[in-house]
Enzyme design. Structure first.
Site, PDB file in Angstrom:
ATOM      1  N   ASP A 487       8.143   7.525 -38.635  1.00 54.05           N
ATOM      2  CA  ASP A 487       7.953   8.900 -38.174  1.00 54.05           C
ATOM      3  C   ASP A 487       6.807   9.593 -38.893  1.00 54.05           C
ATOM      4  OD1 ASP A 487       9.810   9.407 -36.176  1.00 54.05           O
ATOM      5  OD2 ASP A 487      11.429   9.752 -37.601  1.00 54.05           O
TER       6      ASP A 487
HETATM    7  C1  GLC Z   1      10.757  13.173 -42.160  1.00 50.14           C
HETATM    8  C2  GLC Z   1      11.196  12.024 -43.018  1.00 50.14           C
HETATM    9  C3  GLC Z   1      11.404  10.775 -42.221  1.00 50.14           C
HETATM   10  C4  GLC Z   1      12.280  11.081 -41.043  1.00 50.14           C
HETATM   11  C5  GLC Z   1      11.750  12.268 -40.254  1.00 50.14           C
HETATM   12  C6  GLC Z   1      12.686  12.599 -39.136  1.00 50.14           C
HETATM   13  O1  GLC Z   1       9.525  12.927 -41.606  1.00 50.14           O
HETATM   14  O2  GLC Z   1      10.294  11.745 -44.037  1.00 50.14           O
HETATM   15  O3  GLC Z   1      11.982   9.782 -43.024  1.00 50.14           O
HETATM   16  O4  GLC Z   1      12.314   9.967 -40.222  1.00 50.14           O
HETATM   17  O5  GLC Z   1      11.614  13.369 -41.078  1.00 50.14           O
HETATM   18  O6  GLC Z   1      12.179  13.565 -38.290  1.00 50.14           O
HETATM   19  C1  GLC Z   2      14.261   7.977 -40.676  1.00 50.03           C
HETATM   20  C2  GLC Z   2      14.465   8.206 -39.196  1.00 50.03           C
HETATM   21  C3  GLC Z   2      14.076   6.984 -38.392  1.00 50.03           C
HETATM   22  C4  GLC Z   2      12.710   6.522 -38.776  1.00 50.03           C
HETATM   23  C5  GLC Z   2      12.587   6.328 -40.284  1.00 50.03           C
HETATM   24  C6  GLC Z   2      11.190   5.990 -40.721  1.00 50.03           C
HETATM   25  O1  GLC Z   2      15.183   7.030 -41.125  1.00 50.03           O
HETATM   26  O2  GLC Z   2      15.800   8.534 -38.917  1.00 50.03           O
HETATM   27  O3  GLC Z   2      14.116   7.264 -37.014  1.00 50.03           O
HETATM   28  O4  GLC Z   2      12.452   5.340 -38.089  1.00 50.03           O
HETATM   29  O5  GLC Z   2      12.965   7.495 -40.939  1.00 50.03           O
HETATM   30  O6  GLC Z   2      10.319   7.061 -40.629  1.00 50.03           O
END
Ligand code: GLC
Ligand code: GLC
Length: 814
Positions: A487
């Site tokens: 993300d």
């Molecule tokens: C933030 C976190 C990430 C997560 C995301 C969800 O970017 O660092 O781990 O997946 O939020 O929206």
């Molecule tokens: C968090 C989110 C997941 C994403 C991950 C890496 O775990 O829930 O959707 O893939 O972060 O950013």
């Protein structure tokens, strides 16, 4: 250093001192009514949706960290001294403290001044309530006069509003007290048809429902004035902060034990039968009273607890393994499966790190969660798949998240995360392999929940696949969109203003930045889809699918290969990300793990090279980090990933979710030792001895362990709600132990450490119990199978014909 120990026999973790490095929590409830409970009785409860139907209040980011809970106080009415058997909130010098977190229940207790007390908290199956069974024993040689107080603070339902909208909320609180039962009915007068209740099995010596009457002005939960005084005041809340508190006085002979049962619950009435008598403002309690009466009976409470135990015995009984490694056994047989239930239920909504008021269920997260859950309750997995598919968009893309209560896609975040649709294919394929229930593909499912847009689930899968084909970039790789699995790798965002979302403030057209990770995912999901199609006799479609898979495979080998490993992406300027040419972020785990998992480069040595590079550059003793070198400054063209200080989260943290992709990749290369070694580095049970460093619960996975660039290398954060649970379960069970579900039956293909003499397992699969034993007779991974004593060709055990429900499988590894 440890703070407790595993009791594998009872399937419990026993915490033996209350001051764990962080609150160590457990989940109550497994279907509709849920609670979080910490080892010192902190936490909160909700019905289905942690944001919109919150029963009890919790204070986030508090000091001490964990505040608000299911607090019980005992008071010695002779001396006036009072304490909490759960340590919090009073934090007295209690003795013999223990907290046993078990499968859907938690028991916390201690002794103080010769009074022993423990409380068992659980949610009965199929009910929307929780039971607290408080047992008090007088260990003194003299009689004891004890007052017990049980307390909760109601949340005014919408947890977000409750924490912010005080100008309204200080006026709306309403309760009723009838026959000693406290009913919380804020907003029941207008648009709600639900209320909460808090009841006690013993005739009360008093109650309170107004927080200030109970606590006293300028006091907190650690020293309630009414407890100190030894008498509740029967206050009725009008506005301000409704609570529930019950007082029971006990006169205990030496050695005498008494039990008090408390029931906290949620109840709904039909909209036209809310009031009794009709036209009044009094809650109609006709349907709730029998439920309350039932569970206040200790015999009924015990029976409900027995059913909960049986339920978990049967769920966990679906797969049990006996390997030479205790940490593997414990996680597979108990805790990892249990955590998979929590992630299935909660997605990423409610934990100590997820406030329950943020995101709902994630499309990619919930699909991946099925990998570890589907075998336990396939019917719920089926329902989840259909819900997820209903939020898919007509383009084949998907809402990134949806709210569990409304089941509608979340407009705030929208779609455009270009990996999302493929996880639906993986989710459905996982379900089909487990159940053989092909009827799911013919279910009619709408797009974006729009009536009239219904198409078969199979059509949804086709659109998922084509979504990518319609969005290829300059190199023929998939366009990344807002982000892929990571993300925080935001190649189209370019965010330079505080508060802007890294994901949704997309200010580039998105026609250039490509993801090698999505390419790997596409190759994987495409193979799954082709297998599904050919099983249905749709051979032309299967072939077309495989043609695209082959093409993409080729594109990855040509444009996704950096020389020693797989690239991660191309950014918006067409520059390489995750290349040796980069100063920082030269190599990433995701593309390397997933491309090998998908089988890319297995024939030409690239897969082996890629994982060797991962080993040399990314693997640490605490797990494999996301990338190296960590980003030392903010890169506008990469986004949130470089917003984290080095070693945390996606910026070179050990993101445990993706470690299993490398483990699976290693098994595809035949490297059982390496795969199991990686597995053990992040296995929480194997890290129990370093609990003072790890800090999170030793019985469940955390999302992240700080990487080697962080000053706190080895420290875990974000325990419980993470794709780590499902993926590790899947990696150890299906790829290392090799007990793998396929469309045709159960495959047995272990890739285990060379030093293991073998292992045994029981697996209930499609109604048949497979008693499996594996014996190692050579160092390799070649397996010969004897099914009920008869050798078979290949490694897929055919489903037995006729009425046979038990099969013996003997595997010889050589
Ligand atoms: C933030 C976190 C990430 C997560 C995301 C969800 O970017 O660092 O781990 O997946 O939020 O929206
Ligand atoms: C968090 C989110 C997941 C994403 C991950 C890496 O775990 O829930 O959707 O893939 O972060 O950013």
């Amino acid at each position: 250093m440890k703070f407790g120990h595993f009791d594998d026999q009872s399937r419990e973790y026993v915490i033996t001192r209350p001051d764990t490095p962080l609150p160590w929590i457990n989940y109550l409830g497994c279907q509709a009514y849920f609670g979080i409970i910490s080892n010192t009785a902190g936490g909160y409860s909700f019905y289905r949706d942690a944001r919109l139907r919150r029963l009890t209040r919790y204070r986030y980011n508090n000091v001490p960290m964990d505040f608000g809970g299911r607090y019980i106080y005992l008071r010695d009415d002779q001396s006036g001294q009072f304490w909490s058997p759960s340590w919090q909130p009073t934090r007295n010098d209690i003795e013999d403290y223990s907290c046993r977190h078990g499968m859907g229940y938690t028991t916390i207790g201690s002794s103080f001044g010769g009074i022993e007390a423990h409380t068992r908290y659980f949610v009965p199956l199929d009910e929307t309530l929780e039971i607290w069974q408080l047992t008090i024993t007088n260990r003194r040689t003299t009689r004891a006069q004890i007052s017990s107080f049980a307390s909760i603070e109601f949340c005014l339902w919408d947890a977000q509003d409750d924490a912010t909208n005080f100008q309204r909320n200080f006026n709306t609180g309403q309760v009723e007290v009838e026959n000693g039962v406290i009913y919380h009915k804020t907003e029941y007068r207008e648009r709600r048809n639900h209320f909460a209740y808090f009841a006690c099995s013993q005739p009360g010596a008093g109650f309170d429902t107004q927080r200030e009457a109970f606590l006293g002005a300028y006091r907190g939960w650690d020293s309630p004035a009414a407890v100190e005084a030894g008498q509740l005041t029967n206050s009725i809340a009008h506005g301000w902060s409704p609570i529930g508190a019950h007082q029971v006085t006990l006169d205990l002979a030496p050695g005498e034990t008494r039990q008090i049962v408390f029931v906290l619950g949620y109840h709904e009435n039909p909209v036209d039968q809310k009031f009794d008598p009709p036209g009044s403002q009094t809650i109609n309690k006709t349907s709730v009273k029998p439920i309350i009466a039932k569970y206040l009976d200790p015999a009924q409470a015990d029976a409900a607890f027995g059913r909960l135990r049986e339920y978990w015995n049967s769920l966990l009984g679906i797969l049990q393994v006996d390997t030479p490694d205790i940490h593997t056994n414990r996680m597979v047989n108990i805790w990892n499966a249990y955590q998979c239930m929590a992630t299935f239920n909660m997605s990423r909504s409610a934990s100590l790190y997820e406030s329950g008021i943020g995101r709902g269920l994630g499309f990619r997260d919930s699909n991946q969660d099925l990998l570890g859950f589907v075998h336990m309750v396939p019917a719920r997995a089926r329902e989840r798949i259909l819900d997820l598919a209903s939020t898919q968009l007509p383009t084949g893309g998907a809402y990134h998240q949806y709210q569990p209560l409304t089941k509608r896609g979340n407009n705030d975040i929208g779609g455009g995360f270009n990996d999302d649709p493929h996880w639906l294919i993986i989710g459905v394929s996982t379900y089909l392999k487990e159940t053989g229930d092909w009827s799911i593909l013919d279910e009619l499912v709408p797009y974006d929940n729009q009536p009239g847009s219904e198409a078969t689930l199979y059509d949804h899968l086709q659109r998922s696949f084509h979504y990518t084909l319609e969005r290829l970039g300059p190199h023929g790789l998939p366009l990344i969109g807002r982000a892929d699995w990571n993300d925080c790798l935001n190649l189209n965002c370019f965010s330079d203003t505080p508060g802007q979302s890294f994901q949704t403030t997309t200010n580039k057209e998105g026609k250039v930045a490509e993801s090698v990770f999505i390419a790997g995912l596409f190759v994987h999901s495409g193979q799954e889809l082709a297998a599904i199609a050919s099983h249905r006799g749709l051979h032309t479609e299967a072939a077309a699918c495989l043609t695209e898979v082959k093409k993409m495979n080729q594109v990855v080998l040509e444009h996704g290969w950096d020389g020693e490993w797989y690239l991660r992406a191309y950014d918006d300027l067409g520059a390489k990300v995750g290349s040796n040419d980069n100063e920082e972020g030269k190599i990433f785990i995701e593309s390397n793990g997933y491309c090998v998992l998908a089988g890319i480069g297995l024939d030409d040595g690239k897969a082996g090279k890629a994982l060797a590079a991962v080993h040399d550059r990314l693997a640490t003793r605490h797990g494999i980090v996301v990338q190296q070198p960590a980003f030392s400054t903010y890169y506008l063209n990469l986004g949130e990933i470089s917003s984290y200080p080095p070693g945390y989260k996606e910026n070179a943290g050990i993101f445990c979710h993706v470690n299993p992709w490398v483990m699976i990749g290693e098994t595809r290369l035949g490297h059982g030792d390496q795969a199991h070694d990686y597995y053990s580095r992040i296995n929480p049970s194997a890290r129990e001895e370093i609990s003072d460093l790890h800090r999170c619960e030793p019985y469940v996975y955390a999302q992240m362990i700080a990487g080697r660039d962080a000053p706190t290398f080895g420290e875990a954060k974000n325990s419980w709600l993470t794709g780590t649970a499902a993926w590790n379960y899947y990696a150890i069970v299906q790829w290392i132990l090799g007990i793998r579900t396929t469309l045709d039956g159960l495959q047995i293909a272990p890739v285990i450490p060379k030093s293991w003499p073998g292992f045994a397992a029981t697996r209930v699969f499609r109604g048949v119990t497979y008693n499996i034993s594996i014996e190692r007779r050579g160092e390799g991974n070649h397996i010969s199978l004897l099914v009920d004593g008869t050798p078979i060709d290949g490694n897929i055990v055919p489903l037995p014909t006729g009425a046979r429900k038990e099969v013996t499988v003997k595997g010889i590894l050589s």
